[in-house]
Scaffold this active site. Structure first.
Site, PDB file in Angstrom:
ATOM      1  N   ASP A 133      75.046  12.797 -21.673  1.00  0.00           N
ATOM      2  CA  ASP A 133      76.732  13.340 -21.027  1.00  0.00           C
ATOM      3  C   ASP A 133      76.389  14.243 -22.688  1.00  0.00           C
ATOM      4  O   ASP A 133      77.303  15.082 -22.701  1.00  0.00           O
ATOM      5  CB  ASP A 133      77.837  12.483 -20.637  1.00  0.00           C
ATOM      6  CG  ASP A 133      77.490  12.375 -19.633  1.00  0.00           C
ATOM      7  OD1 ASP A 133      77.118  12.897 -18.229  1.00  0.00           O
ATOM      8  OD2 ASP A 133      78.048  10.820 -19.034  1.00  0.00           O
TER       9      ASP A 133
ATOM     10  N   GLY B 122      80.603   2.616 -26.315  1.00  0.00           N
ATOM     11  CA  GLY B 122      81.548   3.288 -25.368  1.00  0.00           C
ATOM     12  C   GLY B 122      80.522   4.650 -25.165  1.00  0.00           C
ATOM     13  O   GLY B 122      79.788   5.353 -25.292  1.00  0.00           O
TER      14      GLY B 122
ATOM     15  N   GLY C 211      62.717  12.291 -26.087  1.00  0.00           N
ATOM     16  CA  GLY C 211      63.068  13.801 -26.700  1.00  0.00           C
ATOM     17  C   GLY C 211      63.367  14.155 -25.147  1.00  0.00           C
ATOM     18  O   GLY C 211      63.645  14.042 -24.273  1.00  0.00           O
TER      19      GLY C 211
ATOM     20  N   SER D 234      82.427   7.500 -28.565  1.00  0.00           N
ATOM     21  CA  SER D 234      80.658   7.471 -29.000  1.00  0.00           C
ATOM     22  C   SER D 234      80.366   8.806 -30.387  1.00  0.00           C
ATOM     23  O   SER D 234      78.927   8.620 -30.723  1.00  0.00           O
ATOM     24  CB  SER D 234      79.438   6.429 -28.390  1.00  0.00           C
ATOM     25  OG  SER D 234      79.289   7.599 -27.564  1.00  0.00           O
TER      26      SER D 234
ATOM     27  N   GLU E 119      64.315   8.589 -25.480  1.00  0.00           N
ATOM     28  CA  GLU E 119      62.750   8.451 -26.301  1.00  0.00           C
ATOM     29  C   GLU E 119      62.555   9.188 -27.745  1.00  0.00           C
ATOM     30  O   GLU E 119      61.952   9.436 -28.215  1.00  0.00           O
ATOM     31  CB  GLU E 119      62.637   6.942 -26.804  1.00  0.00           C
ATOM     32  CG  GLU E 119      62.116   5.995 -26.047  1.00  0.00           C
ATOM     33  CD  GLU E 119      61.383   5.196 -26.918  1.00  0.00           C
ATOM     34  OE1 GLU E 119      60.669   4.506 -25.797  1.00  0.00           O
ATOM     35  OE2 GLU E 119      62.145   4.588 -27.236  1.00  0.00           O
TER      36      GLU E 119
ATOM     37  N   GLY F 107      83.350   8.941 -17.211  1.00  0.00           N
ATOM     38  CA  GLY F 107      83.235  10.377 -16.123  1.00  0.00           C
ATOM     39  C   GLY F 107      82.111  10.936 -16.767  1.00  0.00           C
ATOM     40  O   GLY F 107      82.105  11.776 -17.336  1.00  0.00           O
ATOM     41  N   LYS F 108      81.235  11.347 -15.680  1.00  0.00           N
ATOM     42  CA  LYS F 108      79.915  12.646 -16.605  1.00  0.00           C
ATOM     43  C   LYS F 108      81.072  13.506 -16.852  1.00  0.00           C
ATOM     44  O   LYS F 108      80.349  14.202 -17.744  1.00  0.00           O
ATOM     45  CB  LYS F 108      78.833  12.690 -15.032  1.00  0.00           C
ATOM     46  CG  LYS F 108      77.802  11.564 -15.441  1.00  0.00           C
ATOM     47  CD  LYS F 108      76.686  11.460 -14.613  1.00  0.00           C
ATOM     48  CE  LYS F 108      75.945  10.439 -14.755  1.00  0.00           C
ATOM     49  NZ  LYS F 108      75.436   9.736 -16.043  1.00  0.00           N
TER      50      LYS F 108
END
Length: 312
Positions: free
Chosen positions: A255, A290, A228, A294, A226, A42-43
């Site tokens: 997130d 994940g 930025g 992560s 990628e 979930g964000k």
């Protein structure tokens, strides 16, 4: 760290159901997948965990379902050291879930079923006022009702608390309702969908940011993967370059960026420096599988920041 910050997230809590495979089924077809992973997501929850891993004290305001995932989600918050006092169980409603499909290039496709997240109300925000008033920064996303987001933005402004709105997943936005937020942070596809301006280049992103500023946004940051992140305000517009990594799974990178940026900013770092660090923190999250699993901790981040020539 210049100061020990306190971040409160008003947002979503889901369970992520991630499938990895090179190809995905056509209508009516059943195929075997290569690998499956179940994790908390979930964000809102992801941003809270990212902020916590970065060293902040964190509180969460959310709703979970009256199923097996609900109590487990609350226990996960508590295990992470996140204040879950105002994470409440909604009766007779399922928890939010997010089936995620990841291909061999690390790109993801996600279907979000909001469940209990859709019951988080302005009244829940008001009930959590004792927690919210302690915050250095309040973070919101769009996996909860927009009226709750708008109410929280007003609460933050009325109480002199900085706020970040992350318009994801994308929905039509009432600019006047989010204009009081200190930061409006979409990615390029969200920015395009909200403004109707195609974003296929950095120049396009600049035009999109200028449009959002004209609609009353105080500061805009468009994350560009990628490439930025592009930071824009009334005084300046600047591209903050990305850090190169070999991505494995990009799920949750946005997130990671939001949660870490809130921490770095609330610790007193200048905006540009906070964005540079958030770029790296988000990039590092793509090197592991994940979402919450992560996210690196502060010590791991600082080591990588130093190795890449950052200043501590």
């Amino acid at each position: 760290m210049a100061k020990h910050s306190f971040i409160v997230v008003v947002g979503s809590a889901n369970v992520d159901l991630t499938t990895f495979n090179d190809v995905f089924p056509r209508p009516g077809e059943t195929i075997f997948g290569e690998k499956f992973d179940l994790g908390f997501g979930g964000k809102g929850a992801n941003q809270a965990v990212a902020a916590r891993h970065c060293g902040a004290n964190v509180g969460m305001v959310a709703k979970v379902g009256s199923d097996l995932f609900g109590p487990a989600t609350i226990k996960n918050f508590e295990a992470q050291g996140i204040d879950a006092t105002y994470v409440r169980i909604a009766k007779d409603v399922s928890s939010g879930v997010a089936p995620i499909f990841v291909d061999s290039n690390g790109q993801n496709r996600i279907i979000v079923v909001k469940g209990a997240n859709d019951t988080l109300s302005p009244e829940d925000v008001d009930a959590a006022a004792p927690l919210l008033r302690k915050a250095d920064i309040i973070i919101m996303q769009f996996e909860i009702p927009l009226r709750t987001v708008y109410h929280t933005v007003k609460f933050a402004r009325a109480n002199g608390i900085r706020s970040i709105v992350n318009p994801a997943p994308v929905q039509p936005v009432e600019y006047k309702e989010v204009g009081a937020a200190d930061y409006f942070i979409p990615n390029e596809s969200e920015a395009e969908a909200i403004t109707g301006i195609p974003v296929h280049s950095i120049d396009d992103a600049r035009k999109c940011a200028e449009f959002l500023l004209r609609q009353g946004m105080r500061r805009v940051v468009i994350t560009l993967g990628e490439h930025g992140s592009l930071a824009a305000g009334p005084d300046r517009m600047e591209l903050i370059p990305a850090f190169k990594v070999q991505p494995v799974d990009t799920t949750g990178a946005g997130d990671a960026f939001i949660g870490s940026f809130a921490v770095f900013l609330s610790e007193g770092l200048p905006e540009e420096e906070a964005l540079r660090r958030a770029n790296l923190y988000a990039a590092l999250s793509t090197t592991k599988v994940g979402t919450q699993k992560s996210f690196c901790n502060r010590g791991e981040f600082q080591k990588e920041w130093r190795n890449r020539g950052g200043r501590l």
